[in-house]
Design an enzyme around this catalytic site. Structure first.
Site, PDB file in Angstrom:
ATOM      1  CE  LYS A 285       2.869  -9.482  -0.288  1.00 15.62           C
ATOM      2  NZ  LYS A 285       3.795  -9.828  -1.389  1.00 15.62           N
TER       3      LYS A 285
ATOM      4  CB  SER B  15       1.646 -10.233  -4.613  1.00 15.27           C
ATOM      5  OG  SER B  15       2.853 -10.331  -3.875  1.00 15.27           O
TER       6      SER B  15
ATOM      7  CB  SER C 155       5.498  -9.476  -5.237  1.00  9.30           C
ATOM      8  OG  SER C 155       4.691 -10.323  -5.997  1.00  9.30           O
TER       9      SER C 155
END
Lengths: 98, 487
Positions: B79, B154, B178
């Site tokens: 990420k 997210s 997330s």
């Protein structure tokens, strides 16, 4: 019920160091009022005598010896700066003192 | 996908046995990234050369007879809010769009030390603030199962990358769901470890008392394998825990006999889409058939999770994001002669941050400001304690608590972008694990009539990820839901 004014939004933006456009300010007056009104439901919960959660593992020991360790060199620390003087080892900003 | 193995464990074993080279595996996954990224937008940065060089180094170590790490030759996606030394890390924000970290996050360093091959940095909501991946400065990610749907957020890019076969493992971060919600939306496994189980060093901070890094994979076994590498104390993170780290793969017995599964029926029955509730009930029945005991539990304060979460996380975000001052790194506005330092701060931050980030900084600044602190922030921190007591009470009679991960299947892109509060409400089942620090996992539990994935969430006792992984693995063996989307 919470109702934020334009002046409230401008005061918060100044605290948060955000230069908002007029459109953003008006949008935030409405949206922050909506969110805070929703969030006010927590105020109806009886929390008398209840400690705040400061940490989910309150028993954890975090002390350790303060030993010098290797760290970033000056060049690496300056490498991402928008304006740096690499030779002098400085971050540069607009003049603060007249 | 090609005929190459496509779970981390199978890749690791095949590379170690010499059945395939790490370079072949790496190239196949890079090809998949190139083929899918135009439609998915899952990656902000792809590092093909770096990846192939690392893969070649694994092959050279094997040829030399060196001991290989537990993830040798396994492609991983990271990420884009986790620092990678020398590789651009943006948090999907314009304010960091040229930032190249001079150090590695502990989790990325540990993965690479274990032989994993970083193929790229995945798209996400800006600074991990969002539930649909639509708050990215680099555009939204699409759901690999249906391109008109969000992948969740997210960690939407990480979830989409894994579901599309770009990497068998991705790292995500989870502040209020997330990792778990995008795992649910993309039909994969996502684990948020116990707070403190995994180092946060090098994770770009959003809400420090809630943030936790964890694995996103297509199998529970691969999540366990990843946890074995990334979990454990780190002196660089004062909140990381010294608790002993078990071998998580040893927990995967395939058996849930005697496992006590708690269902907070009143909480779960409210405001959940019918197909999600049906899939949830079928999943509970499957666990019961496999030998688990199902017990009713109550979480009376769980419905307050959303307001508590959005008061706490915005307060912490407003403080954490004060560091973006256009001095040491990040976007700086073009200055005119006579512009002051104050103008530089305010204009740079306005230009660099997107709307949701500004909204949260504003909200957090407000709830921490003089005169409002007690009514909002302190109150929220007290309700957090009540929520913790709810879970403590539930875990007196059960080993895990089961809920849907999300009240809906993946929603349509653009559906909730104009109404932040509606977007926040989608996190109802995920935020409480962060507020109390407990580990929680989302696992695939079927599809709705439109073939959109649905996820089952299990929350466990403090530091008991092993039980979550055992239950997830047993459920997976019993159901075999497909986890690879054909984009």
């Amino acid at each position: 019920m919470s109702s934020l004014s334009l002046e409230d939004v401008e005061r918060i933006a100044a605290l948060a160091r955000l230069e908002l456009t007029a459109d953003e300010k008006h949008l935030f007056v409405r949206q922050l009022t909506d969110i805070l009104t929703y969030a006010e439901q927590v105020q109806r919960i009886d929390t008398s005598g209840i400690a705040a959660t400061a940490h989910v593992h309150p028993d954890q020991r975090v002390e350790r010896e303060d030993e010098p360790r290797p760290s970033l060199g000056v060049a690496a620390a300056l490498a991402n700066a928008p304006d740096a003087d690499a030779d002098a080892g400085l971050f540069k900003v607009p003049r603060v003192i007249g | 996908m090609s005929t190459l193995p496509h779970t981390a464990r199978a890749i690791r074993d095949a590379v170690a046995a010499g059945e395939v080279t790490a370079v072949e595996v790496c190239q196949a996954h890079l090809d998949r990234v190139v083929a899918t990224n135009p439609s998915l937008n899952a990656f902000n940065t792809v590092c093909a050369e770096r990846a192939l060089a690392a893969a070649a180094a694994v092959d050279a170590r094997r040829a030399a007879g060196d001991v290989l790490g537990p993830l040798a030759g396994v492609p991983v996606a990271i990420k884009d809010n986790l620092c990678t030394n020398g590789l651009r890390t943006t948090a999907s924000s314009k304010i960091l769009d040229t930032f190249v970290p001079p150090y590695d996050a502990t989790v990325t360093a540990r993965l690479e030390a274990a032989g994993a091959i970083v193929v790229g940095k995945t798209n996400c909501d800006e600074f991990a603030m969002g539930s649909s991946n639509e708050n990215s400065a680099f555009g939204p990610v699409k759901n690999p199962w249906a391109l008109d749907r969000t992948p969740g957020g997210s960690s939407g890019g990480s979830a989409a990358a894994v579901a599309a076969g770009c990497a068998p493992i991705a790292l995500g971060s989870d502040t209020g769901g997330s990792i778990r919600q995008p795992a649910s939306f993309c039909g994969i496994v996502g684990l948020k470890p116990t707070y403190g189980r995994v180092s946060r060093y090098g994770l770009l901070a959003f809400a420090s008392s809630l943030d936790q890094v964890g694995p996103m994979t297509r199998t529970a076994a691969d999540a366990a394998l990843t946890m074995n590498v990334i979990a454990g104390y780190d002196r660089a993170d004062a909140t990381s825990s010294a608790s002993a780290v078990p071998d998580f793969t040893a927990a995967l017995t395939g058996d849930v006999k005697g496992l006590r599964v708690g269902v907070p029926r009143a909480f779960v029955s409210n405001g959940v889409d019918a197909p999600v509730l049906e899939a949830f009930d079928r999943a509970i029945a499957t666990l019961k058939d496999a030998g688990a005991t199902v017990v009713d539990v109550e979480l009376p304060n769980a419905p307050s999770g959303i307001p508590v979460y959005y008061l706490v996380c915005t307060a912490e975000a407003s403080s954490n994001l004060a560091r973006y001052d256009a001095v040491r790194y990040g976007h700086r506005t073009t200055l005119a002669p006579g512009d002051t330092l104050q103008t530089m701060y305010e204009r740079s931050r306005d230009e660099g941050f997107g709307p949701e980030v500004k909204r949260r900084i504003m909200l957090g600044t407000y709830v921490l400001s003089a005169g409002y602190y007690d009514a909002y922030y302190l109150k929220a921190q007290q309700v957090r304690t009540l929520l913790r007591r709810d879970y403590d009470e539930a875990f007196r009679s059960v080993d895990v608590v089961a809920m849907p991960t999300s009240p809906t299947p993946p929603f349509t892109l653009g559906e909730k972008t104009d109404d932040p509060l509606q977007m926040y409400l989608t996190d109802i089942f995920t935020v409480s694990a962060n507020l109390v620090g407990l580990p929680a996992i989302s696992i695939p539990c079927g599809f709705d009539a439109h073939r959109l994935p649905i996820g089952l969430q299990l929350t466990g006792r403090m530091f008991d990820e092993a039980t979550l992984l055992r239950a997830a693995d047993a459920y997976e063996r019993a159901t075999q839901w497909p986890t690879l989307a054909s984009v």
